[in-house]
Design an enzyme around this catalytic site. Structure first.
Site, PDB file in Angstrom:
ATOM      1  N   GLU A   1      -5.070  -3.455  -7.690  1.00 43.16           N
ATOM      2  CA  GLU A   1      -4.251  -4.447  -6.979  1.00 43.16           C
ATOM      3  C   GLU A   1      -4.680  -4.527  -5.502  1.00 43.16           C
ATOM      4  O   GLU A   1      -4.854  -5.618  -4.946  1.00 43.16           O
ATOM      5  CB  GLU A   1      -2.773  -4.056  -7.055  1.00 43.16           C
ATOM      6  CG  GLU A   1      -1.875  -5.053  -6.319  1.00 43.16           C
ATOM      7  CD  GLU A   1      -0.396  -4.655  -6.317  1.00 43.16           C
ATOM      8  OE1 GLU A   1      -0.052  -3.584  -6.842  1.00 43.16           O
ATOM      9  OE2 GLU A   1       0.403  -5.441  -5.772  1.00 43.16           O
TER      10      GLU A   1
ATOM     11  N   GLU B   1       1.314   1.073   6.839  1.00 41.18           N
ATOM     12  CA  GLU B   1       1.668   2.454   7.198  1.00 41.18           C
ATOM     13  C   GLU B   1       1.359   3.401   6.038  1.00 41.18           C
ATOM     14  O   GLU B   1       0.853   4.510   6.251  1.00 41.18           O
ATOM     15  CB  GLU B   1       3.165   2.526   7.566  1.00 41.18           C
ATOM     16  CG  GLU B   1       3.538   1.835   8.878  1.00 41.18           C
ATOM     17  CD  GLU B   1       3.562   0.299   8.792  1.00 41.18           C
ATOM     18  OE1 GLU B   1       3.558  -0.246   7.665  1.00 41.18           O
ATOM     19  OE2 GLU B   1       3.574  -0.354   9.856  1.00 41.18           O
TER      20      GLU B   1
HETATM   21  C1  LIG Z   1       6.521 -11.789  -1.797  1.00 37.61           C
HETATM   22  C2  LIG Z   1       6.553 -10.398  -2.365  1.00 37.61           C
HETATM   23  C3  LIG Z   1       6.078 -10.163  -3.642  1.00 37.61           C
HETATM   24  C4  LIG Z   1       6.165  -8.885  -4.214  1.00 37.61           C
HETATM   25  N1  LIG Z   1       5.777  -8.677  -5.531  1.00 37.61           N
HETATM   26  C5  LIG Z   1       6.081  -7.487  -6.128  1.00 37.61           C
HETATM   27  C6  LIG Z   1       5.901  -7.317  -7.543  1.00 37.61           C
HETATM   28  O1  LIG Z   1       5.408  -8.215  -8.239  1.00 37.61           O
HETATM   29  N2  LIG Z   1       6.280  -6.143  -8.100  1.00 37.61           N
HETATM   30  C7  LIG Z   1       6.823  -5.114  -7.368  1.00 37.61           C
HETATM   31  O2  LIG Z   1       7.157  -4.092  -7.945  1.00 37.61           O
HETATM   32  N3  LIG Z   1       6.992  -5.240  -6.031  1.00 37.61           N
HETATM   33  C8  LIG Z   1       6.645  -6.403  -5.397  1.00 37.61           C
HETATM   34  N4  LIG Z   1       6.833  -6.556  -4.040  1.00 37.61           N
HETATM   35  C9  LIG Z   1       7.376  -5.434  -3.273  1.00 37.61           C
HETATM   36  C10 LIG Z   1       6.390  -4.822  -2.293  1.00 37.61           C
HETATM   37  O3  LIG Z   1       5.436  -4.068  -2.983  1.00 37.61           O
HETATM   38  C11 LIG Z   1       7.226  -4.015  -1.288  1.00 37.61           C
HETATM   39  O4  LIG Z   1       7.815  -4.958  -0.428  1.00 37.61           O
HETATM   40  C12 LIG Z   1       6.413  -3.017  -0.531  1.00 37.61           C
HETATM   41  O5  LIG Z   1       6.008  -1.984  -1.374  1.00 37.61           O
HETATM   42  C13 LIG Z   1       7.192  -2.411   0.649  1.00 37.61           C
HETATM   43  O6  LIG Z   1       8.454  -1.970   0.268  1.00 37.61           O
HETATM   44  P1  LIG Z   1       9.760  -2.460   1.085  1.00 37.61           P
HETATM   45  O7  LIG Z   1       9.636  -3.902   1.277  1.00 37.61           O
HETATM   46  O8  LIG Z   1      10.960  -1.935   0.375  1.00 37.61           O
HETATM   47  O9  LIG Z   1       9.630  -1.765   2.500  1.00 37.61           O
HETATM   48  P2  LIG Z   1      10.104  -0.289   2.897  1.00 37.61           P
HETATM   49  O10 LIG Z   1       9.531   0.703   1.973  1.00 37.61           O
HETATM   50  O11 LIG Z   1      11.590  -0.295   3.073  1.00 37.61           O
HETATM   51  O12 LIG Z   1       9.409  -0.144   4.318  1.00 37.61           O
HETATM   52  C14 LIG Z   1       9.946  -0.700   5.511  1.00 37.61           C
HETATM   53  C15 LIG Z   1       9.047  -0.248   6.668  1.00 37.61           C
HETATM   54  O13 LIG Z   1       9.064   1.184   6.756  1.00 37.61           O
HETATM   55  C16 LIG Z   1       7.734   1.672   6.712  1.00 37.61           C
HETATM   56  N5  LIG Z   1       7.658   2.964   6.016  1.00 37.61           N
HETATM   57  C17 LIG Z   1       8.183   3.300   4.821  1.00 37.61           C
HETATM   58  N6  LIG Z   1       7.828   4.546   4.491  1.00 37.61           N
HETATM   59  C18 LIG Z   1       7.049   5.002   5.491  1.00 37.61           C
HETATM   60  C19 LIG Z   1       6.356   6.220   5.740  1.00 37.61           C
HETATM   61  N7  LIG Z   1       6.375   7.243   4.873  1.00 37.61           N
HETATM   62  N8  LIG Z   1       5.624   6.331   6.879  1.00 37.61           N
HETATM   63  C20 LIG Z   1       5.585   5.313   7.770  1.00 37.61           C
HETATM   64  N9  LIG Z   1       6.206   4.138   7.597  1.00 37.61           N
HETATM   65  C21 LIG Z   1       6.932   3.987   6.470  1.00 37.61           C
HETATM   66  C22 LIG Z   1       6.958   0.627   5.932  1.00 37.61           C
HETATM   67  O14 LIG Z   1       5.570   0.741   6.161  1.00 37.61           O
HETATM   68  C23 LIG Z   1       7.577  -0.651   6.461  1.00 37.61           C
HETATM   69  O15 LIG Z   1       6.986  -0.979   7.678  1.00 37.61           O
HETATM   70  C24 LIG Z   1       6.694  -7.813  -3.448  1.00 37.61           C
HETATM   71  C25 LIG Z   1       7.141  -8.044  -2.134  1.00 37.61           C
HETATM   72  C26 LIG Z   1       7.108  -9.320  -1.605  1.00 37.61           C
HETATM   73  C27 LIG Z   1       7.649  -9.517  -0.218  1.00 37.61           C
END
Ligand SMILES: Cc1cc2nc3c(=O)[nH]c(=O)nc-3n(C[C@H](O)[C@H](O)[C@H](O)COP(=O)(O)OP(=O)(O)OC[C@H]3O[C@@H](n4cnc5c(N)ncnc54)[C@H](O)[C@@H]3O)c2cc1C
Length: 392
Positions: free
Chosen positions: A255, A380
């Site tokens: 991916e 990150e």
């Molecule tokens: C349009 C779109 C399509 C998507 N399609 C899919 C899909 O088909 N299937 C699926 O399963 N998911 C999908 N996703 C989900 C996507 O993979 C997640 O949005 C992504 O993994 C980040 O998770 P989160 O948005 O919950 O952010 P969070 O995990 O809440 O992170 C928020 C912030 O905190 C930071 N952060 C978190 N942990 C750490 C760490 N350990 N160290 C430093 N910084 C950290 C992150 O980098 C980010 O800046 C999609 C998302 C979008 C927006």
């Protein structure tokens, strides 16, 4: 100009061969004639037609890397790479690429790699023909980057599983026929307690609870799905029970590499558009390309695109040979997704007020690019993986 550096009589850039370049031309023609003219309308409608899956299936694009016995083309990841690069290069929105590729490159590979024969016949074969649409469901309202913390549970019952929980941000989540879904199969969950079940949209208790409005990727549907006592038969367990985390990791490499390849395609297009526009737009009585500031911007964009291409193609070549390239794939994603945002931003600047307008592709490209540093693992998280692989 052929920003891909692969046209004309030049030899194809490694790892591609003349045969791959032939496929490139076929995909390019298809995108120009059947996708590009319709994209604006699909973006407005917030989805591309379902028939596009059928059409891509008919042309063999959904099964490029899968064997003939399942209706595929018997190609390799390199064929898929060409498809994704061309899909992003010419006038296609991020949303069209996201919808098609979530199906071909994140939902179907786990079925091919970990599924048994019955499962392949049930989801892979109709997936390759475009008859059934797939999605991958990992992310939940409370679990994004920390995938091991998912809370959707699958409780063992006689003959199957009872699934409760929810997923969010799922590409194709609104209209998928099958969802390759990560669930907790032990009380503790975590790395050793996650499994994959394939859920079908007509199962009792499976409900699409929302369609999300987004900054970009407008023509792809992004869904929220809820599960209430969904009965899933044993035959829908993908791979080994409690080994789902390995499946997640196996899938991420491809991916992330594909997202990098897609970014390269989009970069080429933005550079092409910027060169063209800067030569015909005049200010102070001369083309804006005659200003050093414009030329330097485009030179920086082209340099960044060339570096992105070099790292990504090299990693693709090594991935295809079966090398372990976790660090390199993470580097590709980190480099290319940010680089694309910057290139799209510079392209918009070169286009001035017109760049800000709907009818110019650059406005959409900038919005679409912004998902890159978030989806499929954030910047990150990529840095964390790279750091760990450097022994930090
Ligand atoms: C349009 C779109 C399509 C998507 N399609 C899919 C899909 O088909 N299937 C699926 O399963 N998911 C999908 N996703 C989900 C996507 O993979 C997640 O949005 C992504 O993994 C980040 O998770 P989160 O948005 O919950 O952010 P969070 O995990 O809440 O992170 C928020 C912030 O905190 C930071 N952060 C978190 N942990 C750490 C760490 N350990 N160290 C430093 N910084 C950290 C992150 O980098 C980010 O800046 C999609 C998302 C979008 C927006």
């Amino acid at each position: 100009m052929d920003a891909s550096g692969s046209g004309g009589s030049k030899p194809p850039p490694p790892p591609f061969t003349a045969e791959h370049e032939e496929l490139r031309q076929t995909v390019r023609r298809f995108v120009e004639s059947e996708i590009e003219p319709n994209v604006a309308e699909w973006e407005e409608r917030r989805e591309f037609p379902r028939e596009l899956f059928d059409r891509c299936g008919e042309l063999g694009f959904l099964g490029l890397k899968f064997p003939d016995e399942y209706g595929g083309q018997g190609g390799s990841h390199l064929h898929d790479a060409i498809w994704v690069e061309e899909l992003s290069r010419r006038g296609a929105s991020g949303g069209v690429g996201a919808g098609l590729n979530a199906h071909t490159s994140i939902a179907m590979p786990p079925i091919f790699n970990f599924g048994d024969e019955w499962q392949k016949q049930r989801w892979l074969v109709p997936g390759i023909s475009g008859e059934k649409i797939g999605a991958l469901g990992i992310t939940e309202p409370g679990a994004g980057s920390d995938v091991a913390s998912i809370r959707t549970t699958a409780k063992k019952v006689d003959g199957g599983w009872l699934v409760n929980g929810s997923k969010t941000f799922i590409t194709n989540g609104v209209r998928c026929d099958f969802l390759v879904c990560a669930v907790k199969t032990t009380e503790a969950g975590g790395h050793g307690g996650i499994s994959f079940l394939v859920l079908e949209n007509d199962m009792d208790g499976y409900e699409v609870t929302g369609k999300l409005e987004k900054l970009g990727w407008h023509s792809s549907d992004t869904g929220e799905i809820g599960f209430e006592d969904v009965e899933v038969p044993d035959s829908h367990l993908l791979g080994q029970e409690n080994c789902g985390f390995q499946l997640i990791m196996a899938n991420f490499a491809w991916e992330r590499l594909l997202m990098s390849i897609g970014a390269i395609g989009a970069m080429d297009r933005l550079i092409e558009l910027s060169i063209e526009y800067s030569k015909q737009r005049e200010a102070f009585g001369r083309p804006i390309s005659s200003f050093q500031a414009t030329r330097h911007k485009i030179a920086d964009m082209a340099t960044s695109a060339a570096a992105s291409r070099a790292l990504t193609y090299d990693t693709l070549r090594r991935f295809e040979k079966g090398e372990t390239v976790i660090k390199e794939v993470s580097m590709c994603k980190l480099l290319t997704q940010r680089a694309l945002v910057k290139i799209a931003d510079e392209a918009l600047q070169i286009h001035g007020g017109y760049g800000y307008m709907r009818e110019y592709e650059v406005e959409r490209a900038l919005r679409d690019a912004r998902l890159g540093p978030i989806g499929g693992g954030t910047d990150e998280i990529m840095r964390e993986i790279i750091g760990k692989n450097l022994g930090l």
